[in-house]
Design a protein around this motif. Structure first.
Motif, short mmCIF file in Angstrom:
data_model
loop_
_atom_site.label_atom_id
_atom_site.label_comp_id
_atom_site.label_asym_id
_atom_site.label_seq_id
_atom_site.Cartn_x
_atom_site.Cartn_y
_atom_site.Cartn_z
N ALA A 27 152.58 119.91 36.83
CA ALA A 27 152.09 119.57 35.75
C ALA A 27 151.39 120.09 34.54
O ALA A 27 150.84 119.06 33.87
N GLY A 28 151.42 121.36 34.91
CA GLY A 28 150.33 122.19 33.90
C GLY A 28 148.70 121.38 33.37
O GLY A 28 148.50 121.90 32.86
N ARG A 29 148.66 121.27 35.17
CA ARG A 29 147.40 120.53 34.97
C ARG A 29 146.14 120.95 35.46
O ARG A 29 146.92 122.17 36.85
N ARG A 30 144.56 121.49 35.40
CA ARG A 30 143.47 121.71 36.38
C ARG A 30 143.24 120.94 37.46
O ARG A 30 142.27 120.11 36.78
N PRO A 31 143.26 120.98 37.87
CA PRO A 31 142.69 120.50 39.53
C PRO A 31 141.58 120.54 40.05
O PRO A 31 141.53 122.02 39.71
N ALA A 32 141.08 119.86 40.54
CA ALA A 32 140.24 119.49 40.77
C ALA A 32 139.37 118.62 41.59
O ALA A 32 140.02 117.64 41.67
N LEU A 33 138.65 118.74 43.19
CA LEU A 33 138.58 117.88 43.73
C LEU A 33 137.00 117.38 43.16
O LEU A 33 136.30 118.08 42.68
N ARG A 34 136.89 116.13 43.50
CA ARG A 34 136.01 115.52 43.41
C ARG A 34 135.24 114.38 44.36
O ARG A 34 136.02 114.82 45.13
N ASP A 35 134.10 113.98 44.48
CA ASP A 35 133.99 112.87 45.00
C ASP A 35 134.67 111.11 44.57
O ASP A 35 134.56 111.26 43.63
N THR A 36 133.67 110.25 45.19
CA THR A 36 133.51 108.91 44.95
C THR A 36 133.32 108.21 43.26
O THR A 36 133.93 108.36 42.65
#
Length: 358
Positions: free
Chosen positions: A341-350
């Protein structure tokens, strides 16, 4: 309205009538374009998600909701209740092998369970995996068990928090309108009670998600009313972590068997739901593309229509799977959905703190 007019109207603040009109008559592509612009203005191009595992402590439930294919009544040959040790073992293994940081745990209305059972489950999880966040029972479960145990909502919440509960999942919200709830969840708490329990939890420092189940018997005004109530809750408490529209999967449910719902809503409706949610909520809360209910391909589209969170990996999710939706996803798969989708993915916490950029 064209996308520019929709953006201007949203930034001024949509009225309920305007939002209903957009949902009923608006072009889904124009809505998507407008919602994407609002999302980029307010949140930028980042899409987040958590690495989590779902554990259902029990599938026993006496609510008998016609939207649910997961529950089993007490005594059914397929009924189960996991022991605290079993839950803890599953979570510890998921942390060790998959790197999960969140346990999403819920079940149903099981009349055989005590508050001590839940305390034992949460304490066992914290002992086995201390760094894992416990996102626990829904507002509907809190309401049911408070009545079963003859305790106040606050007493239940305080007991569970002391045992290790960190946040609350947003399930059980369905659609707040009573006329819809009488059809899809006649024995659950009403919408106003869901909101009151959420507010009580937020005041105690326990944040929650807020969900909305769509694609069954609702009308546009019910959708809009629901989203506005979530917006108002967030403005009062700032305790809503994510707004999660959940697409109803009718297969294996009573609503489908009775012919009340003949199939899933079209993808264009998914787009309109997410877009209108963003146009109403603006920067107040993230809107999710819930891939477990829409499918991964549609979720990628929704990230260009107002959504900016993918909820989580949801390892072991069983409720939607029982209604015909498959799924699990790895961290890498969700990151790729965001990139498509042309987005920057980031792993987050809750709690939406970024852990890793992907």
């Amino acid at each position: 309205m064209d996308p520019r007019e929709i953006v201007d109207a949203a930034l001024r603040g949509l009225s309920k009538d305007e939002a209903v009109s957009l949902l009923r008559e608006g072009d889904f592509m124009a809505l998507a374009k407008a919602a994407e612009e609002v999302t980029l203005r307010t949140y930028g191009d980042v899409v987040t998600f958590v690495n989590n595992i779902v554990v259902n402590y029990s599938n026993v439930c006496v609510a008998k909701c016609p939207i649910c294919a997961f529950y089993r009544l007490p005594g059914h040959r397929e009924a189960y209740t996991r022991t605290p040790e079993e839950v803890a073992k599953i979570v510890a293994a998921a942390q060790r092998e998959l790197g999960v940081t969140e346990l999403h745990i819920n079940g149903g209305f099981n009349p055989e369970l005590s508050v001590e059972y839940f305390e034992s489950v949460f304490k066992a999880v914290k002992a086995a995996a201390p760094s894992v966040t416990i996102k626990g029972p829904t507002m509907a479960e809190i309401d049911y068990y408070s009545r079963l145990w003859r305790m106040t909502w606050r007493e239940v919440l305080e007991r569970l928090r002391a045992a290790g509960l960190d946040a609350i999942s947003g399930g059980g919200a369905e659609i707040f309108a009573d006329e819809v709830r009488k059809i899809i969840a006649p024995y659950k708490l009403d919408g106003e009670t869901w909101l009151r329990i959420a507010e009580e939890a937020h005041k105690l420092g326990i944040p929650s998600n807020a969900t909305m189940l769509y694609g069954h018997v609702e009308r546009p005004e019910h959708i809009v009313d629901h989203i506005f109530k979530v917006k108002e809750l967030q403005e009062r408490t700032r305790g809503v972590l994510t707004f999660i529209p959940i697409k109803f999967s009718p297969y294996n449910t009573e609503l489908y068997a009775r012919g009340i719902v003949r199939g899933p809503a079209p993808a264009s409706y998914d787009v309109k739901i997410v877009a209108v949610a963003r146009l109403i909520l603006l920067d107040r809360v993230k809107v999710a593309a819930y891939w477990t209910s829409t499918g991964k391909r549609t979720a990628s589209v929704l990230l260009k229509a107002g959504a900016n969170d993918l909820v989580g990996t949801m390892y072991n999710e069983a409720v939607l799977r029982s209604a015909g939706m498959a799924g699990r996803a790895t961290v890498d798969e969700l990151a790729e959905i965001a990139r498509e989708a042309g987005r920057r993915p980031a792993l987050r916490d809750t709690f939406h703190r970024v852990l890793t950029w992907l």
